[in-house]
Design a protein around this motif. Structure first.
Motif, PDB file in Angstrom:
ATOM      1  N   GLY A   1      56.572  49.237  30.597  1.00  0.00           N
ATOM      2  CA  GLY A   1      56.209  48.051  31.374  1.00  0.00           C
ATOM      3  C   GLY A   1      54.979  47.326  30.877  1.00  0.00           C
ATOM      4  N   TYR A   2      54.071  48.057  30.208  1.00  0.00           N
ATOM      5  CA  TYR A   2      52.787  47.451  29.875  1.00  0.00           C
ATOM      6  C   TYR A   2      52.492  47.362  28.378  1.00  0.00           C
ATOM      7  CZ  TYR A   2      51.512  47.776  34.802  1.00  0.00           C
ATOM      8  OH  TYR A   2      51.477  47.625  36.166  1.00  0.00           O
ATOM      9  N   ALA A   3      53.021  48.273  27.579  1.00  0.00           N
ATOM     10  CA  ALA A   3      52.515  48.340  26.206  1.00  0.00           C
ATOM     11  C   ALA A   3      53.566  48.341  25.106  1.00  0.00           C
ATOM     12  CB  ALA A   3      51.644  49.590  26.052  1.00  0.00           C
ATOM     13  N   CYS A   4      54.839  48.519  25.436  1.00  0.00           N
ATOM     14  CA  CYS A   4      55.849  48.541  24.372  1.00  0.00           C
ATOM     15  C   CYS A   4      55.897  47.157  23.696  1.00  0.00           C
ATOM     16  CB  CYS A   4      57.211  48.892  24.962  1.00  0.00           C
ATOM     17  SG  CYS A   4      58.534  48.713  23.760  1.00  0.00           S
ATOM     18  N   PRO A   5      55.900  47.098  22.355  1.00  0.00           N
ATOM     19  CA  PRO A   5      55.932  45.793  21.681  1.00  0.00           C
ATOM     20  C   PRO A   5      57.103  44.915  22.123  1.00  0.00           C
ATOM     21  CG  PRO A   5      55.418  47.508  20.098  1.00  0.00           C
ATOM     22  CD  PRO A   5      55.743  48.205  21.386  1.00  0.00           C
ATOM     23  N   GLN A   6      58.239  45.529  22.473  1.00  0.00           N
ATOM     24  CA  GLN A   6      59.383  44.740  22.948  1.00  0.00           C
ATOM     25  C   GLN A   6      58.988  43.968  24.210  1.00  0.00           C
ATOM     26  OE1 GLN A   6      62.354  44.076  21.866  1.00  0.00           O
ATOM     27  NE2 GLN A   6      63.638  43.596  23.616  1.00  0.00           N
ATOM     28  N   THR A   7      58.363  44.653  25.149  1.00  0.00           N
ATOM     29  CA  THR A   7      57.921  44.014  26.391  1.00  0.00           C
ATOM     30  C   THR A   7      56.805  43.009  26.102  1.00  0.00           C
ATOM     31  OG1 THR A   7      58.383  46.048  27.582  1.00  0.00           O
ATOM     32  CG2 THR A   7      56.963  44.469  28.687  1.00  0.00           C
ATOM     33  N   VAL A   8      55.849  43.434  25.290  1.00  0.00           N
ATOM     34  CA  VAL A   8      54.664  42.608  25.047  1.00  0.00           C
ATOM     35  C   VAL A   8      55.060  41.263  24.435  1.00  0.00           C
ATOM     36  CG1 VAL A   8      52.565  42.458  23.655  1.00  0.00           C
ATOM     37  CG2 VAL A   8      53.097  44.569  24.860  1.00  0.00           C
ATOM     38  N   PHE A   9      55.892  41.290  23.390  1.00  0.00           N
ATOM     39  CA  PHE A   9      56.260  40.019  22.739  1.00  0.00           C
ATOM     40  C   PHE A   9      57.274  39.230  23.569  1.00  0.00           C
ATOM     41  CE2 PHE A   9      54.498  42.196  18.977  1.00  0.00           C
ATOM     42  CZ  PHE A   9      53.614  41.207  18.572  1.00  0.00           C
ATOM     43  N   LEU A  10      58.224  39.931  24.220  1.00  0.00           N
ATOM     44  CA  LEU A  10      59.229  39.216  25.018  1.00  0.00           C
ATOM     45  C   LEU A  10      58.564  38.497  26.193  1.00  0.00           C
ATOM     46  CD1 LEU A  10      62.173  38.532  25.651  1.00  0.00           C
ATOM     47  CD2 LEU A  10      62.378  40.704  26.843  1.00  0.00           C
ATOM     48  N   GLU A  11      57.736  39.245  26.925  1.00  0.00           N
ATOM     49  CA  GLU A  11      57.102  38.644  28.103  1.00  0.00           C
ATOM     50  C   GLU A  11      55.914  37.762  27.709  1.00  0.00           C
ATOM     51  OE1 GLU A  11      58.462  38.925  30.988  1.00  0.00           O
ATOM     52  OE2 GLU A  11      59.891  40.512  30.479  1.00  0.00           O
TER      53      GLU A  11
END
Ligand code: SF4
Ligand code: SF4
Length: 480
Positions: free
Chosen positions: A111-121
């Motif tokens: 929710g907070y640190a995965c690059p997938q989440t970070v760049f997508l969101e």
């Protein structure tokens, strides 16, 4: 530990159509304390991801994985392929630390640190929201026939997505090639570096397809970590959950006998994987906490206390006491600590150079008249981050004569060289058990390395009377 306590029988997964095909998720915007925290974390992480190849420590990028030359630079440490064993402890330590973190706080990493989440969101959804408007507008426009408005918005969005994918691909590549090289490739025609261009184009296309289209499917289908969630967490792990005791039965606010959930589905429409958290923890939940902020907003509006959807353990949601210490947490924690401690001490104890004394190929000694000769090679590796001079010094001996054709050599960082050493001795004066003793040192640096090997010679014949004579009858293997 996925729970289906509130599941509706036969209900389909949020990102799937009734026939099993993909349903594109359009999460609604949300604001709130966890969203703000995530934004700060995203900003910091994007800055770190982009800056690491630019920050130099000891003359090299903070993180540079030069796979082509099998050289790796990590925060001032220089490593070559022979150091791969260290990676095992590092990866297993980090892996178990992540597993312990999951047992403690669920999918906080996702929710907070995965690059997938970070760049997508942090990048792509923001652009989409900026160009195509809020969720309802996006859904309406997608369903509408082709129009000028739809074409220009979609074209602009995908052009920016493509540019962002190129940028992210270049950031990614800058971990594997030097910045000078990367900028040179960017300036040159692709025909002058087709292989590098192919990598860059391939990664950019993958980034584009992932962030523009595949999105949450990567977490749901590809990522193995999410699949492990149910075995890594237990009823005492902190997860994002719905307080069914308090929320059920759902119904209009203020109606007699209903719980606090007004069934507004706000927690569902903000979910990036389109699941309903009221069905319990599900594998599709990436722990983004959007549903907490969404529900808190609703609770504020209807004058009920926040926390109908909240961070809590399943025990807490069931009204039981949460245990902090559990056998699995101790096991994961100990394994993670062991890996990290071994990796850290091994990194710290690495010397700035390697020196290995190897016997040269061929016979172990050569007898020439009254002398015997041993030939060695010293394999040297400069593991310091800069150019360094390595020196070989022979230990003073009145029986062994050392010939060092290359007594010192300059080596670039992680470069290696082999220098010869020839040692001779008079057969008459050679004592039993003579040893070749050398010292390798990195000029201006730490402790030298002592190198030692037995000096081989033909063994003397012992007569019954205990005397010796020096016929050169060899009993040593390969002697000549
Ligand atoms: S946002 Fe809160 S009140 Fe609305 S449906 Fe979800 S849990 Fe119920
Ligand atoms: S259920 Fe809540 S925390 Fe889980 S992915 Fe959906 S919005 Fe995020």
């Amino acid at each position: 530990m996925a729970s289906a306590s509130m599941a509706v029988p036969g209900e389909k997964q949020g990102s799937l159509q009734q026939d099993g095909s993909r349903k594109f998720v359009h999460p609604a915007d949300v604001t709130g304390r966890f969203t703000r925290i995530r934004w700060v974390v995203f900003g910091v992480l994007i800055a770190i991801y982009a800056a690491l190849p630019w920050i130099t420590i000891g003359g090299h990028p903070a993180v540079f994985l030069d796979i082509e030359h099998r050289r790796f630079y990590l925060f001032g440490g220089t490593f070559n392929a022979q150091d791969a064993w260290l990676v095992f402890f590092l990866v297993s330590g980090v892996g178990f630390a992540l597993i312990a973190m999951t047992a403690l706080w669920g999918r906080v990493w996702c929710g907070y640190a995965c690059p997938q989440t970070v760049f997508l969101e942090g990048f792509f959804r923001r652009v989409e929201r900026w160009i195509e408007g809020p969720r309802e507008q996006r859904i309406r426009r997608n369903a509408a026939p082709l129009s000028f408005d739809k074409v220009w918005r979609k074209s602009l969005k995908h052009a920016i997505f493509a540019a962002l994918s190129l940028l992210v691909a270049h950031i990614f590549l800058s971990y594997f090639t030097s910045l000078d090289q990367l900028f040179r490739w960017v300036r040159l025609s692709p025909t002058e570096h087709p292989e590098a261009f192919g990598w860059m184009a391939g990664i950019s296309v993958l980034m584009y397809l992932n962030f523009a289209w595949f999105r949450e499917q990567l977490c749901l289908i590809v990522c193995p970590y999410g699949r492990l969630q149910s075995v890594l967490t237990d009823k005492d792990s902190i997860i994002i959950g719905y307080d069914a005791k308090r929320g059920e039965p759902r119904g209009k606010a203020g109606r007699e006998g209903v719980g606090d959930c007004i069934d507004c589905k706000r927690c569902v429409v903000v979910c990036p994987t389109a699941i309903d958290i009221r069905h319990g923890l599900q594998l599709e939940c990436v722990g983004c906490a959007a549903c907490i902020d969404a529900c808190d907003e609703i609770m504020d509006k209807i004058g009920r206390p926040r926390g109908l959807v909240r961070y809590d353990s399943q025990s807490g949601l069931d009204g039981e006491r949460r245990r902090f210490w559990r056998p699995r947490l101790a096991l994961y924690g100990v394994l993670g600590l062991v890996g990290l401690i071994v990796a850290t001490t091994s990194f710290a104890r690495r010397t700035a150079f390697e020196a290995n004394l190897l016997r040269a190929q061929g016979p172990p000694f050569v007898v020439d008249g009254g002398t015997v000769r041993n030939t060695f090679n010293i394999h040297l590796v400069n593991k310091s981050p800069q150019l360094a001079t390595l020196r070989i010094v022979a230990e003073a001996s009145d029986r062994l004569d050392y010939i060092l054709p290359i007594p010192s050599i300059e080596l670039a960082s992680l470069a290696s060289a082999t220098v010869p050493v020839i040692v001779t001795a008079s057969l008459d004066e050679l004592p039993d058990g003579a040893h070749v003793k050398l010292r390798a040192e990195l000029v201006g640096a730490e402790t030298p390395r002592e190198l030692e090997a037995p000096f081989l010679a033909p063994q003397r014949e012992h007569h019954d009377d205990g005397g010796e004579h020096d016929e050169h009858e060899s009993r040593a293997e390969g002697g000549h």
